[in-house]
Design an enzyme around this catalytic site. Structure first.
Site, PDB file in Angstrom:
ATOM      1  N   ASP A  35       1.006  -1.028  -0.064  1.00  0.00           N
ATOM      2  CA  ASP A  35       0.020  -0.168   0.137  1.00  0.00           C
ATOM      3  C   ASP A  35       0.941   1.161  -0.185  1.00  0.00           C
ATOM      4  OD1 ASP A  35      -2.352  -1.295   0.221  1.00  0.00           O
ATOM      5  OD2 ASP A  35      -2.899  -0.927   2.111  1.00  0.00           O
ATOM      6  N   LYS A  57      -3.647   3.582  -2.463  1.00  0.00           N
ATOM      7  CA  LYS A  57      -4.890   4.436  -2.690  1.00  0.00           C
ATOM      8  C   LYS A  57      -4.590   5.966  -1.989  1.00  0.00           C
ATOM      9  CE  LYS A  57      -7.537   1.456  -1.742  1.00  0.00           C
ATOM     10  NZ  LYS A  57      -7.088  -0.147  -1.753  1.00  0.00           N
ATOM     11  N   MET A 171      -8.399   7.962   9.794  1.00  0.00           N
ATOM     12  CA  MET A 171      -8.790   8.761   8.425  1.00  0.00           C
ATOM     13  C   MET A 171      -9.927   9.769   8.630  1.00  0.00           C
ATOM     14  SD  MET A 171      -8.663   5.097   6.310  1.00  0.00           S
ATOM     15  CE  MET A 171      -9.536   4.122   7.492  1.00  0.00           C
TER      16      MET A 171
END
Length: 261
Positions: A35, A57, A171
């Site tokens: 990632d 991402k 997040m």
């Protein structure tokens, strides 16, 4: 003969927090699928001859959609390869590890989890604070502050607004205005301490301290690079006491911004 996929937690970023099993698998795999948020320090531990596939991402930018990541892992497994699927933190905590595991098992590919230290634990260690503490926090909740595009952030706010529990929000930077407003509206004290930590446990770590009513504005005035974790609760005041003793700490009237060092 099919291969084997390991869903590996890279931890919060410090390579010394990587588990021995994770390190062994990273150095013996045929391919590492990683990632974006896996730190450069962790990736430096992967031998140069091992193939690497980046599938990271970012918010609003998904060059490799999750379905395609699942397909890549299945294809590599069917090719008989040993695959290290490397994720930041722990693959079972907001890492979509469960979706990848299900896709692999459905395709008949052997798959194992390799746990990693999650960001809340790494940040707490870096800040030298306990996530639970007698008389201050009797429990700990992990929640994601991320929402799908054009979707509402729909959480059980009444349950989360418990001042006796430390709330770790992953997040959540883009939605902190809503998160703080909802928690206050559902009974969480507006002056409850909050510590935001960016890139915890790495040399790039930054810390921003405020309270629940002021954290969104403080973050707007002092943007922090992802990933940002928020620790909300009375224990965050213990971080203030410790951080203020660090040589780089400089208090500000409304909130405090710190760099790791």
């Amino acid at each position: 003969m099919t291969g084997q996929v390991y869903l590996i937690g890279a931890g919060p970023g410090d390579p010394e927090l990587l588990t021995l099993r994770a390190l062994r698998l990273l150095q013996s795999a045929d391919v590492v699928v990683h990632d974006r948020l896996v730190s450069d320090e962790i990736m430096a531990l992967v031998p140069a001859h091992i193939r690497r596939i980046a599938v990271g991402k970012a918010a609003g930018f998904h060059p490799v959609p999750q379905d395609r990541i699942n397909e890549i892992l299945v294809d590599l497994g069917r090719a008989g390869l040993t695959v290290a699927r490397l994720k930041g933190g722990d693959p079972t905590i907001f890492g979509r590890g469960g979706e990848e595991y299900d896709a692999l098992i459905a395709a008949g590919i052997a798959c194992d989890y390799v746990p990693g230290i999650t960001a809340a634990q790494g940040a707490a260690a870096s800040l030298r604070l306990p996530l639970t503490h007698r008389g201050m926090a009797t429990g700990l909740r992990y929640v994601t502050g991320h929402r799908a595009r054009d979707a509402e952030l729909d959480l059980d706010w009444a349950s989360l607004a418990d001042p006796d529990t430390t709330l770790a929000v992953y997040m959540g930077a883009a939605n902190m205005v809503q998160i703080s407003a909802e928690l206050i509206a559902h009974g969480m004290p507006a002056d409850l301490p909050v510590m935001a930590v960016s890139q915890a446990t790495t040399p790039r770590e930054r810390r921003l301290q405020s309270d629940l009513s002021g954290i969104a504005e403080a973050l707007r005035d002092n943007p922090m690079p992802a990933p940002v974790l928020f620790l909300i609760g009375r224990v965050a005041a213990l971080a203030e006491e410790e951080v203020l003793r660090l040589p780089t700490a400089e208090p500000a009237p409304l909130h405090k911004l710190f760099s790791h060092g």
